[in-house]
Design a protein around this motif. Structure first.
Motif, short mmCIF file in Angstrom:
data_model
loop_
_atom_site.label_atom_id
_atom_site.label_comp_id
_atom_site.label_asym_id
_atom_site.label_seq_id
_atom_site.Cartn_x
_atom_site.Cartn_y
_atom_site.Cartn_z
N MET A 164 -9.68 0.57 -0.24
CA MET A 164 -9.84 -0.63 -1.08
C MET A 164 -8.70 -1.60 -0.79
O MET A 164 -7.56 -1.19 -0.58
N SER A 165 -9.01 -2.87 -0.74
CA SER A 165 -8.06 -3.96 -0.48
C SER A 165 -7.57 -4.02 0.96
O SER A 165 -6.69 -4.81 1.28
N ILE A 166 -8.14 -3.16 1.84
CA ILE A 166 -7.76 -3.19 3.25
C ILE A 166 -9.01 -3.11 4.11
O ILE A 166 -10.07 -2.70 3.65
N ASP A 167 -8.85 -3.50 5.36
CA ASP A 167 -9.96 -3.43 6.31
C ASP A 167 -9.41 -2.96 7.65
O ASP A 167 -8.62 -3.67 8.28
N PRO A 214 -13.19 -9.23 -8.22
CA PRO A 214 -12.02 -9.21 -9.11
C PRO A 214 -11.11 -8.01 -8.93
O PRO A 214 -10.23 -7.78 -9.75
N SER A 215 -11.30 -7.22 -7.87
CA SER A 215 -10.47 -6.02 -7.65
C SER A 215 -9.16 -6.40 -6.97
O SER A 215 -8.99 -6.20 -5.77
N ILE A 216 -8.25 -6.96 -7.75
CA ILE A 216 -6.97 -7.44 -7.24
C ILE A 216 -5.88 -6.46 -7.67
O ILE A 216 -5.83 -6.06 -8.82
N PRO A 217 -4.99 -6.06 -6.74
CA PRO A 217 -3.90 -5.15 -7.12
C PRO A 217 -3.10 -5.72 -8.30
O PRO A 217 -3.03 -6.94 -8.48
N GLY A 218 -2.48 -4.85 -9.08
CA GLY A 218 -1.71 -5.25 -10.24
C GLY A 218 -0.48 -6.05 -9.89
O GLY A 218 -0.07 -6.13 -8.73
N GLU A 219 0.15 -6.62 -10.92
CA GLU A 219 1.26 -7.54 -10.70
C GLU A 219 2.46 -6.88 -10.02
O GLU A 219 3.23 -7.56 -9.33
N PRO A 238 2.74 -7.99 -4.95
CA PRO A 238 3.85 -8.50 -4.13
C PRO A 238 4.27 -7.52 -3.04
O PRO A 238 4.57 -7.93 -1.91
N MET A 239 4.30 -6.23 -3.36
CA MET A 239 4.67 -5.21 -2.37
C MET A 239 3.64 -5.17 -1.25
O MET A 239 3.98 -5.06 -0.07
N PHE A 240 2.36 -5.28 -1.60
CA PHE A 240 1.26 -5.27 -0.63
C PHE A 240 1.37 -6.46 0.31
O PHE A 240 1.28 -6.33 1.53
N LEU A 241 1.56 -7.67 -0.25
CA LEU A 241 1.62 -8.88 0.56
C LEU A 241 2.87 -8.90 1.43
O LEU A 241 2.83 -9.34 2.58
N ASP A 242 3.98 -8.41 0.90
CA ASP A 242 5.21 -8.35 1.69
C ASP A 242 5.05 -7.42 2.88
O ASP A 242 5.47 -7.74 3.99
N ALA A 243 4.41 -6.27 2.65
CA ALA A 243 4.18 -5.32 3.74
C ALA A 243 3.30 -5.94 4.83
O ALA A 243 3.56 -5.78 6.03
N ALA A 244 2.26 -6.66 4.40
CA ALA A 244 1.36 -7.30 5.36
C ALA A 244 2.08 -8.38 6.15
O ALA A 244 1.94 -8.48 7.37
N ALA A 245 2.86 -9.21 5.45
CA ALA A 245 3.58 -10.30 6.12
C ALA A 245 4.58 -9.76 7.14
O ALA A 245 4.70 -10.30 8.25
#
Length: 260
Positions: A1-4, A144-149, A153-160
């Motif tokens: 979930m949230s990844i591809d 609407p399946s968005i990771p919690g607050e 940020p941890m998810f987006l930072d890891a991706a960036a």
């Protein structure tokens, strides 16, 4: 979930080579015809990726590498020296399966309460996040399946960080995230039908989701996701757009407002 993760649906090297040929053929059609259900702007974007003659092979090889990483990473994190391996903690989405029948869930080692007490959130990371962190999965968050607050940020930072470092799939400039690869497969089938002089059942079924830039809350049309950094794409199904606009205070992009 949230990844591809990259697809291995070609199954074999020969299957991937067939995709190479189909995608190269599609690139030719996009350069020659004006009756295909795609904007000229997006057609040019795709042609740079699929006209290489090895787009299918590249994606297939990335898929095998992502699978190999995932298997080893799971084995390593579940292993406990001298003890039985940990079980897997599974948290499913509200809708547990996607359109392909695949389970949508977050997976993580099932640490004990004692273990969790001495670990940071990053150390307790899901296997989903591990794939993003190492560049073997693209972010694929669908409203609407968005990771919690605390997790987003941890998810987006890891991706960036993975994109900046050129890890995994991001080490190749012509990488297609899996959602893009699947869309191109569908577009090829539709284009082949049109080229054969037939009428496809749904000309635009190859691209349906709208996309939001999470940094600006700007809502873009289905083909305009290319204007958004892949790290910050939030996807929305057409039936959820109205609710998402209200929930997230979205602003339609000028190109979307001016569309015919």
């Amino acid at each position: 979930m949230s990844i591809d993760t990259p697809e291995t649906t070609a199954r074999t090297v020969e299957g991937a080579e067939k995709v190479d040929q189909q995608f190269a053929q599609l690139a030719e059609w996009l350069g020659q015809r004006d009756d295909l259900p795609i904007t000229g702007r997006y057609a040019e974007y795709l042609r740079s990726k699929i006209g290489t003659g090895n787009a299918g092979t590249l994606h297939f090889e990335q898929g095998k590498k992502a699978s190999a990483f995932s298997k080893k990473n799971m084995a390593d994190r579940l292993h406990r020296p001298g003890k039985a391996d940990r079980s897997v903690f599974v948290r499913t989405a509200d809708a547990p399966f996607d359109n392909y029948g695949r389970l949508l869930a977050y997976l993580a080692p099932n640490y004990s309460a004692e273990e969790r007490a001495g670990m940071t959130r990053a150390q307790r990371a899901t296997f989903n996040l591990d794939l993003v962190r190492e560049g073997w999965a693209a972010p694929f968050i669908i409203y609407p399946s968005i990771p919690g607050e605390a997790d987003l940020p941890m998810f987006l930072d890891a991706a960036a960080r993975a994109v900046t470092a050129g890890k995994g799939i991001w080490g190749e400039s012509l990488t297609m995230p899996a959602y893009e690869y699947r869309a191109v497969e569908k577009l090829y089938d539709i284009a082949a039908t049109i080229v054969a002089g037939k009428t496809p059942k749904d000309r635009y079924s190859w691209r349906q989701r709208y996309c939001v830039d999470m940094r600006t809350r700007r809502l873009h049309g289905p083909e305009d996701y290319i204007d958004i950094d892949p790290v910050y794409r939030l996807w929305i199904w057409p039936g959820d757009v109205r609710a998402a606009i209200a929930d997230l205070n979205l602003i339609p992009a000028p190109r979307l407002v001016d569309a015919d």
